[in-house]
Design a protein around this motif. Structure first.
Motif, PDB file in Angstrom:
ATOM      1  N   GLN A 199      -2.102  -6.264   4.810  1.00 29.49           N
ATOM      2  CA  GLN A 199      -1.620  -7.644   4.879  1.00 29.49           C
ATOM      3  C   GLN A 199      -1.815  -8.340   3.528  1.00 29.49           C
ATOM      4  N   LEU A 226      -8.054 -10.045   9.027  1.00 31.59           N
ATOM      5  CA  LEU A 226      -7.061  -9.741   8.004  1.00 31.59           C
ATOM      6  C   LEU A 226      -7.385  -8.372   7.441  1.00 31.59           C
ATOM      7  N   HIS A 268       3.428 -15.511   6.617  1.00 32.93           N
ATOM      8  CA  HIS A 268       2.294 -14.864   5.961  1.00 32.93           C
ATOM      9  C   HIS A 268       1.311 -15.959   5.563  1.00 32.93           C
ATOM     10  N   CYS A 293       0.896 -10.128   0.652  1.00 27.79           N
ATOM     11  CA  CYS A 293       0.740 -11.438   0.016  1.00 27.79           C
ATOM     12  C   CYS A 293       0.811 -11.320  -1.503  1.00 27.79           C
ATOM     13  N   ASN A 310      -5.094 -16.527  10.271  1.00 27.80           N
ATOM     14  CA  ASN A 310      -4.387 -15.784  11.307  1.00 27.80           C
ATOM     15  C   ASN A 310      -5.250 -15.652  12.566  1.00 27.80           C
TER      16      ASN A 310
END
Length: 401
Positions: A358, A354, A11, A362, A19
């Motif tokens: 997601q 993102l 992550h 986190c 990402n």
């Protein structure tokens, strides 16, 4: 296989590198090609036109340089300025500090305006300096749009208004490394002369392309700039632009195909929608931090960043241990506190390709880590605050309506 394996996906919530979307990874999974063949110049031509869109310019000239943001900094400086030129530069965090260090090592006369870390650029001091500079000794204003060390976003529109108010001809050079393609950025409207970003940030690519865009005024300045430059010389690029081959040296073919895919994803979502998504992610993160009873490093709401949040921890907690524990136990990568705020903050990056779910993963991880290091957080508090906001503000995905 990861160098240090952990089950599932890492992550990645540092403020860059970010990402990489699967379509971009697939686009880069290809063999080398001859960059002098007709295919690569044809693709490069369309890339240059599309890169202008992310800077929001119709008149700027873009350069895609095989480098990092640091190289893009050097390109902006050495192509427009001469050794000894006076620059006003704002020190508000680690990355503005590093750019100032580069400016000084390149032998410019750097007039540093320093603010406490967590504050934005002091534009009142800029106004005083511009008002007093009757002979126009200031040749450039250098400012970091979004300081990732402290989560501070500066008001570029106001900088331009000050320059115009005092009729000052100084160039406006902007580091947009962690803002362009994520925050509102308007090169033409704000009269930015050189803007730059890096491929590993909001574009969601690997590191390796420094994207620089120069105004007509900056290109004119480059004709008389005396700074030594070779690899970063815009003139070499311009010669090959005229020839229609575009590249003075070998580019990364894989990164060019990746950039094509990344831009296609951004345009499919819509750049304004991308910016709105980042606004939601930033707001949700700040609501979570508030629910945890912690404070934002950024001292005023006007400076809040929508790409990174720097979270202050109590004195009895070392934020470095939060980052270390996140990676070791939960396969979660958070940003360290840097330099003056080392050990005092950890950073949550929320930029690039993102989505909201997601981010919630986190935030859940951060809550467990806070509990691990002895902070009395109520599990679920930050996630609940973020969920309550997001559930009322996430729009339908346009392509699925």
């Amino acid at each position: 296989m990861d160098y240090v394996y952990g089950p599932g996906r890492n992550h990645l919530f540092v403020p860059g590198p970010v990402n990489i979307p699967e379509p971009v990874i697939r686009a880069m999974n290809r063999n080398n090609e001859d960059y002098r063949s007709p295919a690569i110049p044809a693709m490069t031509k369309t890339l240059l036109e599309d890169v202008k869109k992310i800077f929001k310019t119709t008149t700027g000239t873009p350069f895609m340089i095989p480098t990092t943001g640091t190289g893009a900094w050097e390109s902006a400086l050495t192509n427009t300025l001469s050794p000894g030129d006076r620059i006003v530069s704002f020190l508000i965090g680690q990355f503005s500090l590093l750019w100032i260090d580069q400016q000084q090592r390149l032998k410019f006369n750097v007039d540093v305006v320093e603010s406490d870390w967590g504050q934005g650029a002091n534009l009142d001091i800029l106004a005083e300096k511009l008002a007093a500079d009757h002979t126009h000794t200031i040749k450039a204003i250098c400012i970091v749009h979004n300081e990732t060390a402290t989560g501070v976003t500066n008001n570029l529109s106001r900088v331009r208004k000050l320059l115009d108010h005092y009729g000052h001809p100084a160039l406006l050079l902007v580091d947009g490394v962690s803002s362009i393609c994520a925050l509102d950025f308007r090169m033409d409207e704000w009269g930015v002369d050189v803007a730059l970003t890096g491929s590993q940030k909001a574009l969601s690519l690997p590191t390796g392309i420094g994207l620089v865009c120069a105004s007509a005024k900056a290109l004119e300045a480059s004709k008389s700039a005396k700074s030594v430059r070779v690899f970063f010389d815009w003139n070499d690029y311009l010669k090959f632009y005229k020839l229609g081959t575009f590249w003075p040296y070998t580019p990364s073919i894989q990164l060019l195909y990746g950039l094509r895919a990344a831009l296609d994803l951004i345009f499919e979502e819509g750049l304004d929608n991308v910016i709105s998504r980042h606004s939601r992610l930033g707001k949700a993160t700040r609501l979570a931090v508030e629910a945890w009873g912690l404070k934002n490093c950024t001292q005023k709401e006007e400076w809040f960043s929508d790409t990174v949040t720097a979270v202050l921890v109590p004195p009895y907690i070392d934020s470095t241990e939060i980052v270390r524990s996140a990676w070791k136990r939960y396969n979660l990568s958070l940003g360290l506190g840097l330099n003056k705020v080392a050990g005092k903050v950890f950073r949550i990056g929320h930029l690039g390709n993102l989505n909201e779910l997601q981010l919630l993963g986190c935030l859940a991880g951060v809550e467990m880590i806070l509990k691990d290091v002895g902070y009395p957080v109520k599990l679920g508090s930050g996630v609940a605050a973020a969920c309550a906001y997001l559930q009322n503000n996430i729009p339908m995905i346009p392509s699925r309506i």
